[in-house]
Design an enzyme around this catalytic site. Structure first.
Site, PDB file in Angstrom:
ATOM      1  N   GLY A  71       0.819  -1.213   0.000  1.00 48.93           N
ATOM      2  CA  GLY A  71       0.000   0.000   0.000  1.00 48.93           C
ATOM      3  C   GLY A  71       0.851   1.261   0.000  1.00 48.93           C
ATOM      4  N   THR A  72       1.939   1.223   0.721  1.00 49.39           N
ATOM      5  CA  THR A  72       2.839   2.378   0.777  1.00 49.39           C
ATOM      6  C   THR A  72       3.344   2.713  -0.625  1.00 49.39           C
ATOM      7  OG1 THR A  72       3.507   1.773   3.015  1.00 49.39           O
ATOM      8  CG2 THR A  72       5.004   3.230   1.812  1.00 49.39           C
ATOM      9  N   GLN A 180      -7.637   1.196   4.269  1.00 47.73           N
ATOM     10  CA  GLN A 180      -8.442   0.687   5.392  1.00 47.73           C
ATOM     11  C   GLN A 180      -9.924   0.605   5.049  1.00 47.73           C
ATOM     12  OE1 GLN A 180      -7.409  -0.739   8.030  1.00 47.73           O
ATOM     13  NE2 GLN A 180      -5.310  -0.024   8.353  1.00 47.73           N
ATOM     14  N   SER A 200      -4.159  -2.244  -0.251  1.00 49.40           N
ATOM     15  CA  SER A 200      -3.115  -3.100   0.326  1.00 49.40           C
ATOM     16  C   SER A 200      -3.719  -4.445   0.708  1.00 49.40           C
ATOM     17  CB  SER A 200      -2.520  -2.422   1.564  1.00 49.40           C
ATOM     18  OG  SER A 200      -1.635  -3.312   2.205  1.00 49.40           O
ATOM     19  N   HIS A 202      -2.768  -6.947   2.727  1.00 52.77           N
ATOM     20  CA  HIS A 202      -2.738  -7.568   4.063  1.00 52.77           C
ATOM     21  C   HIS A 202      -3.772  -7.004   5.018  1.00 52.77           C
ATOM     22  CE1 HIS A 202      -0.210  -4.704   6.618  1.00 52.77           C
ATOM     23  NE2 HIS A 202      -0.009  -4.199   5.420  1.00 52.77           N
ATOM     24  N   THR A 238       9.354  -8.114 -12.656  1.00 52.42           N
ATOM     25  CA  THR A 238       8.651  -9.392 -12.821  1.00 52.42           C
ATOM     26  C   THR A 238       7.624  -9.551 -11.698  1.00 52.42           C
ATOM     27  OG1 THR A 238      10.587 -10.304 -13.888  1.00 52.42           O
ATOM     28  CG2 THR A 238       8.977 -11.891 -13.052  1.00 52.42           C
ATOM     29  N   CYS A 327       1.971   1.978  13.978  1.00 53.74           N
ATOM     30  CA  CYS A 327       3.203   2.743  13.778  1.00 53.74           C
ATOM     31  C   CYS A 327       3.481   3.676  14.949  1.00 53.74           C
ATOM     32  CB  CYS A 327       3.116   3.587  12.512  1.00 53.74           C
ATOM     33  SG  CYS A 327       2.492   2.687  11.122  1.00 53.74           S
TER      34      CYS A 327
HETATM   35  N1  PLP Z   1      -2.304   3.601   4.482  1.00 52.63           N
HETATM   36  C1  PLP Z   1      -3.067   3.204   5.509  1.00 52.63           C
HETATM   37  C2  PLP Z   1      -4.302   3.966   5.829  1.00 52.63           C
HETATM   38  C3  PLP Z   1      -2.695   2.103   6.274  1.00 52.63           C
HETATM   39  O1  PLP Z   1      -3.422   1.723   7.314  1.00 52.63           O
HETATM   40  C4  PLP Z   1      -1.508   1.402   5.928  1.00 52.63           C
HETATM   41  C5  PLP Z   1      -1.036   0.260   6.740  1.00 52.63           C
HETATM   42  O2  PLP Z   1      -0.991   0.317   7.947  1.00 52.63           O
HETATM   43  C6  PLP Z   1      -0.757   1.839   4.833  1.00 52.63           C
HETATM   44  C7  PLP Z   1      -1.179   2.941   4.138  1.00 52.63           C
HETATM   45  C8  PLP Z   1       0.488   1.124   4.401  1.00 52.63           C
HETATM   46  O3  PLP Z   1       0.176  -0.065   3.724  1.00 52.63           O
HETATM   47  P1  PLP Z   1       1.307  -1.211   3.568  1.00 52.63           P
HETATM   48  O4  PLP Z   1       1.509  -1.766   4.934  1.00 52.63           O
HETATM   49  O5  PLP Z   1       0.709  -2.216   2.632  1.00 52.63           O
HETATM   50  O6  PLP Z   1       2.493  -0.561   3.005  1.00 52.63           O
END
Ligand code: PLP
Length: 382
Positions: A71-72, A180, A200, A202, A238, A327
């Site tokens: 997601g990042t 989310q 994302s 996970h 890839t 975090c």
């Molecule tokens: N954005 C939000 C709102 C999130 O909750 C998270 C993960 O905690 C992320 C971005 C980051 O996603 P990823 O862990 O897949 O990099």
């Protein structure tokens, strides 16, 4: 004593059906999807199938889905592309005060090199102040908005359709971090005209380390990672085939569940958890909008306790949860999200995020309630 997992906004258990779908692509069908022979084509078809599954979850076209590493990465890809396209001179970027660090940090980096970045606040219920957004979006300048769909700490769902309308009236692009929200609330990009939407895996029972970015057809996009031209040149490298297949399967499972009952069972359990906490303990505050939120998060403050006192005791008692966001855990500042909601430091420091998933059971909630009640009472009496 089995631990009870109430931290599903941090990550979720990989769904057994997702593992099952992934396995053949680790063990037997491990070919390069760019290879021209039949086995390679089979792998390519599996990626295409996953693309269709992810697209269906958000009402997109398969061609509008680009797979990413997380997601990042999706957030960075969208923001950095938009930044390059608008340029730093006489442009403007608008975001919210409650974004995840995966949006805050890239925007800070833009600010450091001269971009004008403005952050719009939220009300006490955690929702974006739409009139403030209207004030700062400036149609005389090129610009874009990046505003999250649902907050990772409070679970509060943002007024994305209204925010989008404001941006599009100014001819600005719109990115949303929907990490989310995807798999938790219905999302249809045919109804909400976002240009970019981050996903994302996970957070909804796919593995960690795979994500996707929705890029609306005809939206301008500058790839961040260039190379062999995979993902239609939008994100070379890839493909991580087993994880992409897993993401697709998880998207399908979530789409069927949302269509069926909108996660009614999970929401009922979350509501039960909140109501029981209020019934059993004095000085409990339920945070965030009651109406506009995902069905899996209880964000709760406990008078007379701090999360840093509660968390290790809860861990010992077999309740895995977090303070605000994962975090932030361990950091000695109140969360920026709760500060934006106008909470005192005391209230912010005393809050826990209890987040459920489709696997959370009533028996687990019953047991978690007993454990939380005991830990809060003990902490207060010390
Ligand atoms: N954005 C939000 C709102 C999130 O909750 C998270 C993960 O905690 C992320 C971005 C980051 O996603 P990823 O862990 O897949 O990099």
């Amino acid at each position: 004593m089995a631990a009870i997992y109430l931290d599903s906004n941090a990550t979720t258990q990989v769904h057994p059906e997702v593992v099952e779908a992934m396995m053949p692509f680790l063990t037997e069908t491990w070919y390069n999807p760019s290879s021209g022979y039949a086995a390679g084509k089979e792998v390519k078809a599996a990626i295409q199938n996953a693309r269709e599954q992810v697209a269906a979850l958000i009402g997109a076209r398969p061609t509008e889905i680009v797979f990413t590493g997380c997601g990042t990465e999706s957030n960075n890809m969208a923001i950095k592309s938009l930044a390059r396209l608008i340029g730093r001179k006489n442009s403007k970027v608008v975001t919210s005060e409650i974004e995840h660090s995966a949006v805050l940090r890239p925007l800070e980096a833009m600010q450091a090199v001269g971009f004008d970045v403005e952050r719009v606040g939220v009300n006490e219920d955690g929702r974006l102040r739409i009139p403030d957004l209207e004030t700062v979006v400036d149609s005389t300048k090129p610009g874009f908005c990046s505003i999250m769909w649902a907050n990772n700490e409070s679970g509060v769902v943002q007024p994305i359709a209204e925010a989008c309308e404001i941006a599009s009236a100014a001819k600005w692009s719109f990115h949303t971090d929907a990490i989310q929200a995807v798999g938790k609330v219905p999302i249809n990009v045919a109804d909400v005209p976002v240009d970019f939407l981050s996903i994302s895996g996970h957070k909804f029972h796919a593995p960690k380390g795979v994500g996707a970015l929705f890029i609306r057809e005809n939206a301008n996009f500058e790839p961040m990672i260039r190379g062999g031209g995979q993902e239609s040149g939008m994100r070379s490298g890839t493909e991580n085939v087993p994880f992409i297949v897993g993401l697709g399967k998880a998207a399908e499972i979530m789409r069927l569940r949302i269509d069926e009952d909108g996660h009614a069972e999970m929401t009922e359990l979350r509501d039960f958890l909140e109501n029981e906490l209020v019934k059993r303990l004095d000085g409990v505050h339920l945070n965030g909008s009651r109406e506009h939120r995902t069905g899996n998060v209880a964000h709760v403050s406990f008078d007379g306790c701090t999360a840093s006192e509660l968390l290790p005791k809860l861990d010992q008692a077999g309740v895995q949860c977090s303070a605000g966001s994962a975090c932030m855990t361990g950091k000695a500042q109140p969360s920026h999200v709760q500060k934006a909601m106008g909470f005192s430091d005391e209230r912010a420091f005393s809050s826990l995020r209890l987040s459920l998933s489709i696997f959370t059971t009533k028996a687990e909630i019953d047991s978690a309630l007993e454990r939380i009640e005991k830990v809060v009472m003990e902490t207060r009496s010390n």
